[in-house]
Design a protein around this motif. Structure first.
Motif: not given
Length: 332
Positions: A126-130, A204-210, A222-230
């Motif tokens: 999962r990839l999140c664009i902030d 959840p904040l513990e799953t986020l990697v900015y 790349i961890d499938l349990n994490k959400v990566y933020i750009l």
């Protein structure tokens, strides 16, 4: 005897003409118009029998106009042939580059792409664009960001193992949304999640990697349990550590791309070295690594030589040739 017959014939013709005139006077204007209509129909029929009618409603033209028409038809036919050849060439390139069988229809390929994207929504990375920092951006910066979103989504569609994309802090009444609709065909049909919620409240904040170039920690995997933020930020004034400070405010983990670990600085005309990349370039690196599990190959994909960095093995092996003359600078 002959002149008597002739005279009688003339008298007969005169009588007939007089009778016809009387008939015309009695019948009135309506009958006259009907007679002319019948005469016109007869003339049209003669034209149809004697000559081929023009096609497409075209009028009869002179030889000069016909010559110009034939010349124009040749030009149109040549353009159609050129477009057909170009279409076949692009099709052959797609087959060669992607290995897709040529017999697959566009509908099938669209269905396959949709299936891969929806599968990524449930089991992929999962990839999140902030996009919560766009309110201070200029019109030009918004246009550049909209273009980066388009290229990012296009790369994700082509990926064998796509990510699921979130556009957070994004409202449909914002200038950026209007710019995306203007610049990106079919933007409203993109297969991704759009929400006005902030990424820090959505997950959840513990799953986020900015992901930020100012982080001290290099991204290892790349961890499938994490959400990566750009950070969806195009800032021509180059404000430093904006995304890093935002991540620290919410106590979220940060990471940077391992550029320093796998690449070295090389001298260029402007003595320019930067680890700041567009969001579509960062995504290309992440997607390539996720497929190949090779950081050198992934970094080569997304970091151009204009950034002032080259791979370490390019220096060690003396390849590529255009980099042999580059003077390598040690990373401080």
């Amino acid at each position: 005897m002959d002149w008597k017959v002739e005279g009688s014939a003339k008298k007969t013709d005169s009588r007939v003409l007089q009778e016809q005139e009387v008939i015309l006077e009695d019948t009135g204007e309506d009958s006259i118009s009907e007679s002319f209509q019948l005469l016109q129909i007869d003339v049209e029929c003669e034209h149809r029998e004697g000559e081929t009618p023009p096609t497409g409603g075209a009028v009869w033209s002179s030889k000069n106009v016909q010559r110009k028409q034939r010349h124009w038809e040749k030009i149109v036919a040549a353009k159609k042939s050129k477009r057909k050849q170009e279409k076949e060439r692009r099709k052959a390139n797609r087959v060669e580059n992607s290995g897709i069988c040529p017999q697959h229809s566009k509908r099938f390929l669209r269905s396959l792409t949709k299936e891969r994207l929806l599968e990524a929504k449930h089991s992929g990375p999962r990839l999140c664009i902030d996009l919560s920092m766009t309110h201070h951006m200029s019109k030009k910066e918004l246009s550049r960001l909209a273009g980066q979103i388009r290229r990012l989504y296009g790369s994700n569609k082509k990926a064998d193992r796509p990510f699921w994309i979130y556009l957070t802090g994004f409202t449909t009444d914002s200038p950026l949304y209007e710019e995306c609709l203007r610049m990106n065909d079919g933007f409203s049909s993109y297969l991704l999640d759009i929400t006005k919620e902030d990424c820090f409240s959505l997950f959840p904040l513990e799953t986020l990697v900015y992901l930020t170039p100012d982080s001290e920690h290099a991204l290892e995997d790349i961890d499938l349990n994490k959400v990566y933020i750009l950070g969806g930020l195009v800032d021509e004034s180059i404000q430093k550590k904006v995304t890093f400070q935002k991540a620290r405010e919410h106590s979220v983990k940060t990471a940077r791309l391992p550029i320093q670990e796998y690449m070295v600085r090389c001298q260029n005309g402007k003595n320019y070295h930067s680890e700041i990349l567009a969001i579509n370039q960062v995504f290309d690196i992440l997607a390539t690594y996720f497929e190949t599990q090779s950081w050198p190959e992934a970094l080569k994909k997304g970091v151009s030589s204009r950034k002032g960095y080259i791979l370490q093995n390019s220096v060690d092996d003396g390849q590529p040739k255009e980099l042999q003359k580059a003077k390598v600078l040690e990373v401080p």
